[in-house]
Design an enzyme around this catalytic site. Structure first.
Site, PDB file in Angstrom:
ATOM      1  N   ASP A 118       0.757  -1.101   0.235  1.00  0.00           N
ATOM      2  CA  ASP A 118       0.149  -0.389   0.017  1.00  0.00           C
ATOM      3  C   ASP A 118       1.001   1.322   0.184  1.00  0.00           C
ATOM      4  OD1 ASP A 118      -2.019   2.252   0.254  1.00  0.00           O
ATOM      5  OD2 ASP A 118      -3.342   0.265   1.917  1.00  0.00           O
ATOM      6  N   GLU A 166       4.618   4.884   0.645  1.00  0.00           N
ATOM      7  CA  GLU A 166       5.456   7.009   0.720  1.00  0.00           C
ATOM      8  C   GLU A 166       5.781   6.694   2.417  1.00  0.00           C
ATOM      9  OE1 GLU A 166       0.993   7.518   0.107  1.00  0.00           O
ATOM     10  OE2 GLU A 166       2.936   6.132  -1.219  1.00  0.00           O
ATOM     11  N   ASP A 190      -6.209   6.171  -4.925  1.00  0.00           N
ATOM     12  CA  ASP A 190      -7.498   6.098  -4.702  1.00  0.00           C
ATOM     13  C   ASP A 190      -8.046   6.975  -5.320  1.00  0.00           C
ATOM     14  OD1 ASP A 190      -6.364   4.823  -2.278  1.00  0.00           O
ATOM     15  OD2 ASP A 190      -6.932   5.413  -0.690  1.00  0.00           O
TER      16      ASP A 190
END
Length: 411
Positions: free
Chosen positions: A37, A40, A106
């Site tokens: 996921d 960062e 997203d």
């Protein structure tokens, strides 16, 4: 000192402990691939803190690279017979060498976002990172999207059409996957028409797996791309520059994606040459624009003349064993070459030469297909002959058993 919510991945000891945490909690419990996921450091509270190599604000850009490296290095050492696959929201130059695929984050379910995803993916792969993907149908499918409320996504005809077009785009993306926020994404949850079309494109993706996997070998060995803009292949054709809703899938298949609600015809530009409609085998001249059909259960697909497309049987998963032959589709009009590639699909033994190749060469002048082996350290065709159907588009279909000996087939 202010706290911050990143780990000092630049420190070798931290990197090793980070991997150990992943391995102990997941890999040793049977997980073989991972979705890391957000690689960062999202929402860093204090970017002025020091890392092992300097102030964080000065070294933060390659953070994602080092997170994926830590996972890759640890897993390859601990599980050397299993290829690493890592899905990650962030990327940095060179990250592909760590078994990482990045997705676009997203995004919302809207026609605007679908259109933007195409150009985003093309720019991403042109940066030299070949494996990119996106959330088919958009991540946000509630009131943040074209659905006024969450449950509306299963009955809203506009969203279902958007999902259909996005699914078609996903079929011809480097990685094919569907995902949504607090959303059930099984294809049978929507109407019958969508499920039928989705199954059609799932079958098509698997039937193209010999083409896709062979192209992946070209990515590994020759820095090719699986998804690329027309300008990448036709840089001297000024009309290809700026086209955002068409791209090449592999070297031979041109894909057009519909990005408007209720659109059933699409204007597409065809670079110089002859192009075959994948669905009908109708031929179109290049160097000009054509209005082409774009029914909801199809997306415009065209194959350039002088192409060889290996086309497999319908299967339920990529490595399913089957006795059905691969069909070699030859699109005449120019000479064509293709290298079929095979390995065990699981390990890194290909790095030691454990793979097999079949070189296919079509001569337009002679109307012949030459079949000969390249590297042959995996299948051993002399002991395990491979059956093919050879189809000349617009001509006959022939069956041949290839045992490794060079063969000339008159088409």
């Amino acid at each position: 000192m202010k706290s911050s919510n990143y780990i000092d991945i630049y420190d070798d000891g931290v990197s090793e402990r980070f991997y150990r945490m992943l391995s102990d909690s997941m890999f040793h419990k049977g997980v073989s691939s991972i979705w890391l996921d957000g690689t960062e450091p999202e929402g860093v509270n204090d970017a002025t803190q020091m890392t092992a190599v300097g102030r964080f604000e000065e070294v933060q850009n390659p953070y994602s690279l080092l997170v994926t490296k830590a996972m890759y290095d640890g897993r390859r050492e601990e599980f050397p017979k299993e290829r690493v696959f890592n899905l990650t929201r962030s990327a940095y130059a060179g990250q592909q060498r760590y078994g990482a695929t990045s997705w676009s984050g997203d995004v919302e379910a809207s026609w605007e976002q679908l259109e933007e995803q195409i150009s985003a993916g093309l720019n991403f792969t042109m940066a030299g990172v070949p494996y990119w993907t996106h959330d088919i149908g958009g991540f946000f499918r509630d009131s943040k999207s074209i659905n006024p409320e969450f449950d509306n996504q299963y009955t809203n005809p506009e969203f279902i059409e958007l999902l259909t077009r996005w699914f078609q785009f996903g079929t011809f993306s480097p990685i094919f996957r569907i995902h949504g926020y607090v959303s059930e994404t099984e294809i049978w949850r929507y109407n019958e028409a969508f499920e039928r079309t989705a199954r059609k494109f799932i079958d098509l993706r698997y039937q193209l797996m010999p083409y896709i996997y062979s192209q992946a070998w070209q990515i590994t060995t020759n820095s090719k791309q699986l998804m690329s803009p027309l300008a990448y292949h036709y840089p001297n054709d000024n009309k290809t520059w700026g086209i955002k809703d068409q791209f090449l899938f592999g070297e031979s298949i041109m894909v057009g994606i519909v990005t408007e609600y209720k659109q059933r015809e699409k204007n597409m530009y065809f670079p110089k040459g002859t192009w075959y409609n994948f669905w009908t085998n109708e031929m179109l001249n290049g160097g000009e624009q054509h209005a082409v059909k774009a029914d909801l259960d199809e997306t415009p697909l065209f194959v350039k003349a002088g192409s060889i497309i290996p086309f497999g049987p319908k299967v339920q998963y990529a490595t399913q064993e089957t006795n059905e032959p691969i069909t070699i589709k030859v699109y005449p009009g120019a000479d064509a070459q293709f290298t079929l590639y095979f390995d065990d699909s699981e390990t890194y033994d290909y790095e030691k030469g454990a793979y097999s190749e079949i070189h296919l060469n079509y001569s337009e002048t002679e109307k012949t297909l030459q079949i000969k082996k390249g590297q042959d350290s995996y299948i051993d065709f002399s002991a395990n002959p491979m059956n093919f159907k050879v189809e000349l588009i617009g001509g006959q279909i022939q069956t041949i058993s290839f045992n490794g000996a060079e063969t000339q087939l008159k088409l």
